[in-house]
Design a protein around this motif. Structure first.
Motif, PDB file in Angstrom:
ATOM      1  N   GLU A  66      83.362  50.670   9.588  1.00  0.00           N
ATOM      2  CA  GLU A  66      83.202  51.043  10.774  1.00  0.00           C
ATOM      3  C   GLU A  66      82.447  52.340  11.191  1.00  0.00           C
ATOM      4  O   GLU A  66      81.461  52.242  11.981  1.00  0.00           O
ATOM      5  CB  GLU A  66      84.864  50.973  10.776  1.00  0.00           C
ATOM      6  N   GLN A  67      83.070  53.264  10.038  1.00  0.00           N
ATOM      7  CA  GLN A  67      81.756  54.542   9.995  1.00  0.00           C
ATOM      8  C   GLN A  67      80.459  54.289   9.798  1.00  0.00           C
ATOM      9  O   GLN A  67      79.353  54.688  10.309  1.00  0.00           O
ATOM     10  CB  GLN A  67      82.526  55.386   9.002  1.00  0.00           C
ATOM     11  N   ILE A  68      80.075  53.716   9.145  1.00  0.00           N
ATOM     12  CA  ILE A  68      79.022  53.141   8.447  1.00  0.00           C
ATOM     13  C   ILE A  68      78.049  52.931   9.670  1.00  0.00           C
ATOM     14  O   ILE A  68      77.193  53.265  10.406  1.00  0.00           O
ATOM     15  CB  ILE A  68      79.111  52.567   7.255  1.00  0.00           C
ATOM     16  N   CYS A  69      78.697  51.695  10.614  1.00  0.00           N
ATOM     17  CA  CYS A  69      78.116  51.498  11.590  1.00  0.00           C
ATOM     18  C   CYS A  69      77.712  52.170  12.607  1.00  0.00           C
ATOM     19  O   CYS A  69      76.791  52.887  13.089  1.00  0.00           O
ATOM     20  CB  CYS A  69      79.118  50.447  12.384  1.00  0.00           C
ATOM     21  N   TYR A  70      78.964  53.132  12.886  1.00  0.00           N
ATOM     22  CA  TYR A  70      78.232  54.929  13.662  1.00  0.00           C
ATOM     23  C   TYR A  70      77.684  55.366  13.405  1.00  0.00           C
ATOM     24  O   TYR A  70      76.495  55.988  13.923  1.00  0.00           O
ATOM     25  CB  TYR A  70      79.819  55.243  13.560  1.00  0.00           C
ATOM     26  N   GLU A  71      77.657  55.762  11.751  1.00  0.00           N
ATOM     27  CA  GLU A  71      76.493  56.241  11.603  1.00  0.00           C
ATOM     28  C   GLU A  71      74.844  56.066  12.066  1.00  0.00           C
ATOM     29  O   GLU A  71      73.969  56.626  12.368  1.00  0.00           O
ATOM     30  CB  GLU A  71      76.562  56.691  10.058  1.00  0.00           C
ATOM     31  N   TYR A  72      74.630  54.719  11.690  1.00  0.00           N
ATOM     32  CA  TYR A  72      73.764  53.803  11.547  1.00  0.00           C
ATOM     33  C   TYR A  72      73.064  54.346  13.155  1.00  0.00           C
ATOM     34  O   TYR A  72      72.442  54.172  13.631  1.00  0.00           O
ATOM     35  CB  TYR A  72      73.529  52.279  11.408  1.00  0.00           C
ATOM     36  N   ALA A  73      74.685  53.782  14.272  1.00  0.00           N
ATOM     37  CA  ALA A  73      74.498  54.060  15.654  1.00  0.00           C
ATOM     38  C   ALA A  73      73.940  55.660  16.347  1.00  0.00           C
ATOM     39  O   ALA A  73      72.973  55.598  17.099  1.00  0.00           O
ATOM     40  CB  ALA A  73      75.978  53.517  16.488  1.00  0.00           C
TER      41      ALA A  73
END
Length: 328
Positions: A66-73
């Motif tokens: 989930e946190q990887i997704c937010y960082e890419y976002a």
């Protein structure tokens, strides 16, 4: 006669190779360190801009994924979120949009199934017409002493998700990543090389992941696909906060998923080959290489003897099978 000759050659090599290797290291290692420094500076300067690029993340519904997704976002990448738990994906999709991703889709799939992996890669490419980063984050853990295991079938799913899930997705994504000179980011674990008790099959699955992707890096080295292997230490998550897991893990300090996600994406964009987060975990690798007997003795005393009465984790709720490395 031939066997005797081969034995003689092996005995000679046993004598001469180790000292030759040590002499070679004294000569080559300083030059190698200079090369690594220059390469690191280059990576810092040429960090990849992923704005508008397509990133597929498995195990995206919670934890590190989930946190990887937010960082890419935050870096304005377009995202494909894959997870087995459909009810959790909606919240992450909304958050990803609010963090700045220009476009995001979600796909429900079980990475342990080859057909599912083929399907979500094909759907991602069909929707976005390209694939730039594949983040193989999906993973689960079962916690139990080896002698307490009653049925090995209960633990086969650990290998199916942690190892085969990444292998399947990578197989179907390579052709698309080659076109974009993309990257593969794979979630291994520090227990892939550190023998952490009660996690024997999880440890084995992560060791397999590390060796597989190091081998794959050699095989596809000329295809301009970068591979970043992530080996985090213990990360605070839903599974690590359960009472059985707390008993098994003891008082080891945990990193936050947010910190880990930022470090992973930052290193992936730089093109790092390995990521260890938190970085102090690297010292355990040095300890294991130099003092393996000491590591074994300490583990036995701290984690087995002191936790002999700790209740085992007999199963995982479907939400915990959401492939987010909750034991990392």
């Amino acid at each position: 006669m031939g066997a005797c000759l081969m034995d003689l050659i092996q005995n000679i090599l046993n004598v001469i190779v180790p000292p030759l290797m040590i002499i070679s290291l004294f000569i080559v290692y300083p030059l190698y360190l200079i090369y690594k420094l220059l390469h690191f500076i280059k990576r810092l300067i040429t960090s990849e801009n992923v704005a508008g690029k397509v990133v597929l993340v498995t195990g995206a519904a919670s934890g590190i994924g989930e946190q990887i997704c937010y960082e890419y976002a935050r870096r304005r990448a377009r995202l494909v979120l894959v997870d087995i738990t459909d009810d959790l994906l909606g919240r992450v999709v909304r958050n990803v949009r609010s963090f700045g991703s220009p476009e995001v889709i979600s796909i429900t799939a079980d990475v342990s199934k080859e057909d599912d992996c083929k399907r979500f890669v094909e759907e991602a490419v069909k929707h976005f017409h390209r694939l730039d980063h594949l983040v193989n984050n999906a993973g689960i853990a079962r916690v139990k002493l080896y002698e307490e295991i009653k049925s090995f079938s209960d633990f086969s799913y650990v290998m199916d998700v942690n190892f085969w899930g990444g292998a399947y997705a990578t197989h179907f994504a390579i052709a698309h990543l080659r076109k974009t000179r993309g990257k593969i980011i794979v979630m291994a674990s520090s227990v892939g090389w550190y023998p952490f008790p009660r996690f024997s099959f999880y440890n084995a699955s992560k060791a397999a992941v590390i060796t597989f992707y190091e081998t794959l890096r050699t095989e596809i080295g000329n295809s301009n696909i970068g591979i970043t292997i992530v080996t985090p230490g213990l990360v605070k998550s839903a599974l690590s906060q359960t009472e059985p897991a707390k008993s098994a893990l003891g008082c080891i300090p945990m990193a936050s998923p947010e910190q880990c996600g930022k470090a992973i994406v930052r290193s992936a964009c730089r093109g790092d080959k390995y990521v260890v987060e938190p970085s102090w975990v690297n010292s355990l690798y040095l300890l294991k290489v130099l003092c393996p007997d000491l590591v074994e003795s300490c583990n036995r005393f701290l984690f087995i003897t002191s936790n002999k009465t700790a209740p085992p984790i007999n199963g995982l709720h479907k939400a915990l099978v959401s492939a987010d490395h909750k034991s990392d």
